[in-house]
Design an enzyme around this catalytic site. Structure first.
Site, PDB file in Angstrom:
ATOM      1  N   HIS A   1       0.860  -1.189   0.000  1.00 47.28           N
ATOM      2  CA  HIS A   1       0.000   0.000   0.000  1.00 47.28           C
ATOM      3  C   HIS A   1       0.896   1.238   0.000  1.00 47.28           C
ATOM      4  O   HIS A   1       1.594   1.500   0.982  1.00 47.28           O
ATOM      5  CB  HIS A   1      -0.914   0.008   1.221  1.00 47.28           C
ATOM      6  CG  HIS A   1      -1.849  -1.158   1.273  1.00 47.28           C
ATOM      7  ND1 HIS A   1      -3.112  -1.138   0.735  1.00 47.28           N
ATOM      8  CD2 HIS A   1      -1.693  -2.409   1.791  1.00 47.28           C
ATOM      9  CE1 HIS A   1      -3.704  -2.308   0.916  1.00 47.28           C
ATOM     10  NE2 HIS A   1      -2.858  -3.096   1.556  1.00 47.28           N
ATOM     11  N   LEU A   2       0.865   1.986  -1.097  1.00 43.94           N
ATOM     12  CA  LEU A   2       1.670   3.209  -1.197  1.00 43.94           C
ATOM     13  C   LEU A   2       0.857   4.460  -0.882  1.00 43.94           C
ATOM     14  O   LEU A   2       1.418   5.549  -0.780  1.00 43.94           O
ATOM     15  CB  LEU A   2       2.298   3.313  -2.584  1.00 43.94           C
ATOM     16  CG  LEU A   2       3.306   2.210  -2.932  1.00 43.94           C
ATOM     17  CD1 LEU A   2       3.869   2.418  -4.328  1.00 43.94           C
ATOM     18  CD2 LEU A   2       4.429   2.143  -1.904  1.00 43.94           C
TER      19      LEU A   2
ATOM     20  N   ASN B   1      -6.538   0.652  -3.203  1.00 41.80           N
ATOM     21  CA  ASN B   1      -7.412   1.404  -2.284  1.00 41.80           C
ATOM     22  C   ASN B   1      -6.824   2.765  -1.935  1.00 41.80           C
ATOM     23  O   ASN B   1      -6.500   3.073  -0.788  1.00 41.80           O
ATOM     24  CB  ASN B   1      -7.743   0.593  -1.032  1.00 41.80           C
ATOM     25  CG  ASN B   1      -6.516   0.098  -0.298  1.00 41.80           C
ATOM     26  OD1 ASN B   1      -5.401   0.122  -0.813  1.00 41.80           O
ATOM     27  ND2 ASN B   1      -6.720  -0.355   0.926  1.00 41.80           N
TER      28      ASN B   1
ATOM     29  N   HIS C   1      -9.287 -10.518  -1.391  1.00 39.35           N
ATOM     30  CA  HIS C   1      -9.235 -10.294   0.049  1.00 39.35           C
ATOM     31  C   HIS C   1     -10.365 -11.136   0.651  1.00 39.35           C
ATOM     32  O   HIS C   1     -11.536 -10.759   0.579  1.00 39.35           O
ATOM     33  CB  HIS C   1      -9.427  -8.805   0.338  1.00 39.35           C
ATOM     34  CG  HIS C   1      -9.554  -8.464   1.790  1.00 39.35           C
ATOM     35  ND1 HIS C   1      -8.498  -8.037   2.540  1.00 39.35           N
ATOM     36  CD2 HIS C   1     -10.622  -8.492   2.622  1.00 39.35           C
ATOM     37  CE1 HIS C   1      -8.904  -7.801   3.780  1.00 39.35           C
ATOM     38  NE2 HIS C   1     -10.188  -8.066   3.856  1.00 39.35           N
TER      39      HIS C   1
ATOM     40  N   ASN D   1      -5.648  -6.678   9.441  1.00 42.88           N
ATOM     41  CA  ASN D   1      -6.667  -7.403   8.690  1.00 42.88           C
ATOM     42  C   ASN D   1      -5.988  -8.222   7.596  1.00 42.88           C
ATOM     43  O   ASN D   1      -5.334  -7.663   6.726  1.00 42.88           O
ATOM     44  CB  ASN D   1      -7.640  -6.397   8.066  1.00 42.88           C
ATOM     45  CG  ASN D   1      -8.751  -7.052   7.271  1.00 42.88           C
ATOM     46  OD1 ASN D   1      -8.772  -8.256   7.057  1.00 42.88           O
ATOM     47  ND2 ASN D   1      -9.695  -6.240   6.801  1.00 42.88           N
TER      48      ASN D   1
ATOM     49  N   ASP E   1       1.948  -6.910   2.595  1.00 38.08           N
ATOM     50  CA  ASP E   1       0.749  -6.155   2.982  1.00 38.08           C
ATOM     51  C   ASP E   1       1.160  -4.908   3.760  1.00 38.08           C
ATOM     52  O   ASP E   1       0.523  -4.531   4.755  1.00 38.08           O
ATOM     53  CB  ASP E   1      -0.219  -7.011   3.799  1.00 38.08           C
ATOM     54  CG  ASP E   1      -1.596  -6.361   3.941  1.00 38.08           C
ATOM     55  OD1 ASP E   1      -1.852  -5.363   3.244  1.00 38.08           O
ATOM     56  OD2 ASP E   1      -2.410  -6.841   4.750  1.00 38.08           O
TER      57      ASP E   1
ATOM     58  N   HIS F   1       0.202   3.836   8.339  1.00 39.30           N
ATOM     59  CA  HIS F   1      -0.809   4.733   8.894  1.00 39.30           C
ATOM     60  C   HIS F   1      -0.119   5.836   9.680  1.00 39.30           C
ATOM     61  O   HIS F   1       0.912   5.595  10.334  1.00 39.30           O
ATOM     62  CB  HIS F   1      -1.754   3.977   9.840  1.00 39.30           C
ATOM     63  CG  HIS F   1      -2.637   2.988   9.150  1.00 39.30           C
ATOM     64  ND1 HIS F   1      -3.655   3.348   8.299  1.00 39.30           N
ATOM     65  CD2 HIS F   1      -2.655   1.626   9.183  1.00 39.30           C
ATOM     66  CE1 HIS F   1      -4.263   2.263   7.848  1.00 39.30           C
ATOM     67  NE2 HIS F   1      -3.676   1.204   8.362  1.00 39.30           N
TER      68      HIS F   1
END
Length: 428
Positions: A58-59, A90, A177, A276, A303, A307
């Site tokens: 996730h970038l 996302n 997912h 998750n 993954d 954050h």
């Protein structure tokens, strides 16, 4: 300098050899190679691997640059030994059009720390109701072949079937997912003894396993490819093993944190352990390790889920789910798989470079360390031991579950097509 001689490296953990890079290509591999006209890197018995490939990163850019950007994420990737990453869809806006995936792709090219291959959304807005522009994303400059609503399950069987049928036309793959939403409403952690004792909403294993069972049957029916994201339970392992025994075209990944950490850590109520799918039991961890070793699980994927501080430093129920992982993945795999005797370094290269590149179609990556191949390489000091200090991370975020934990191994050098992106542990 156009030539680099890596002297005395254990290629895939074997006997020390010299590796000569000329421009963007491995020119020669052997003993006693000439260093004339070349910059010399003394490997001193460090392990040389093909550059790592992450199929699940996730970038956050565009839209959540407060937690990560393509620049900071790819710098973290280079620090962890990665030469290519697949960026999840996302973002804000969602990567469900050719325009958004091309933006992410070009940002990766501009920054140059590793190759960035965007993953396209399966459905518009990740809402699970209408197929996104799969064909347009594939035909774009980004050449998308992997599609996922990661973070959200494609729970509608008809939509999932249509996606599998659509990507089959160009050899694409749907990465699922696996989370049945009705079974995980209000879920906060793995359903079991610990969740009952803590009074936190349980996340049952069957919520993952039921989706995997459905999707492998759909893939068999359609004759298409399905990839299972971040598989986390012993039951899921058995379903994938059964599907492969039937010849179903399914692949699966496991994260480093699911190979090491268990739900017992949630007793601290520290949101750094909120993820998750959730951390599972020791039984699940051992089953995942064995499945990665025997090939039931094909690859390790991070993954990597950054954050900002305020999204994790709060009460458990309000905290975001996810952990950063690019800079610690190889160390965790060394700890859980190599030092336990379950994999050798050639096996690590297979699970963290060759197979993820093959699944995602990352051209020029996941290639053998041999003459004529692209010089995408990672040098690892496997004798190193040290405590994880997130203050030194290249990632913009610090939500690691390993802070203060001693882990083995340290990436000292990374080369992307012969150009150093990491030198002596420091970003070039």
């Amino acid at each position: 300098m156009s030539k680099i001689l890596i002297r005395g490296a254990k290629v895939l953990g074997g006997e020390p050899q010299d590796v000569l890079i000329d421009g963007d290509t491995i020119a020669e591999v052997g003993s006693g190679l000439s260093a004339e006209g070349a910059e010399v890197v003394e490997a001193d018995g460090k392990v040389l691997l093909p550059g790592l490939v992450d199929l699940h990163t996730h970038l956050r850019e565009p839209g959540r640059e407060d937690s990560e950007t393509v620049l900071t994420g790819t710098r973290a990737a280079a620090s962890g030994g990665y030469t290519a990453v697949f960026a999840m869809a996302n973002t804000f806006p969602v990567a469900d059009t050719a325009g958004v995936v091309e933006q992410v792709y070009r940002l990766g090219q501009e920054h140059g720390y590793c190759d960035v291959q965007p993953i396209g959304a399966v459905t518009v807005g990740l809402e699970g109701k209408k197929l996104a522009e799969l064909g347009a994303m594939h035909e774009s400059a980004a050449g998308v072949t992997v599609f996922s609503d990661d973070g959200k399950c494609v729970d509608d069987a008809v939509i999932m079937r249509r996606a599998l049928e659509y990507v089959k036309a160009f050899g694409g793959v749907v990465a699922q997912h696996a989370q049945e939403p009705r079974l995980t409403e209000g879920a906060q952690m793995n359903e079991g003894v610990v969740s009952a004792e803590l009074g936190l909403g349980g996340w049952p294993a069957v919520a993952e396993e039921s989706i995997i069972a459905r999707d492998v049957l759909l893939a068999e029916h359609v004759g298409s490819r399905v990839h299972i994201c971040h598989l986390s339970t012993a039951g899921s392992v058995e379903i994938v093993r059964w599907a492969k025994s039937r010849g179903i075209d399914v692949t699966a990944e496991v994260t480093p944190h699911h190979l090491l950490l268990t739900d017992e850590l949630v007793r601290s109520y520290n949101p750094v352990y909120k993820v998750n799918p959730p951390l599972r039991t020791e039984r699940d961890v051992l089953a995942l390790r064995e499945a990665l070793a025997d090939g039931t699980i094909d690859i390790v994927a991070t993954d990597h889920a950054p954050h900002p501080h305020e999204d994790k430093d709060c009460e458990w129920a309000a905290a975001a789910m996810g952990m950063v992982g690019l800079e610690t993945a190889l160390s965790v795999v060394q700890r859980t798989m190599v030092e336990t005797g379950l994999l050798d370094w050639a096996g690590v290269a297979d699970r963290m470079s060759l197979k993820p590149a093959a699944i995602g179609g990352a051209k020029g990556h996941g290639r053998p360390v041999s003459a004529g191949e692209p010089a995408n390489l990672t040098l690892v000091d496997t004798a190193y031991r040290g405590e994880v200090d997130p203050a030194g991370f290249a990632s913009r975020s610090r939500n690691t579950p390993y802070e203060g934990r001693e882990l083995p191994g340290r990436v000292t050098h990374t080369w992307l097509r012969g150009r150093a992106t990491l030198v002596d542990g420091k970003l070039a």
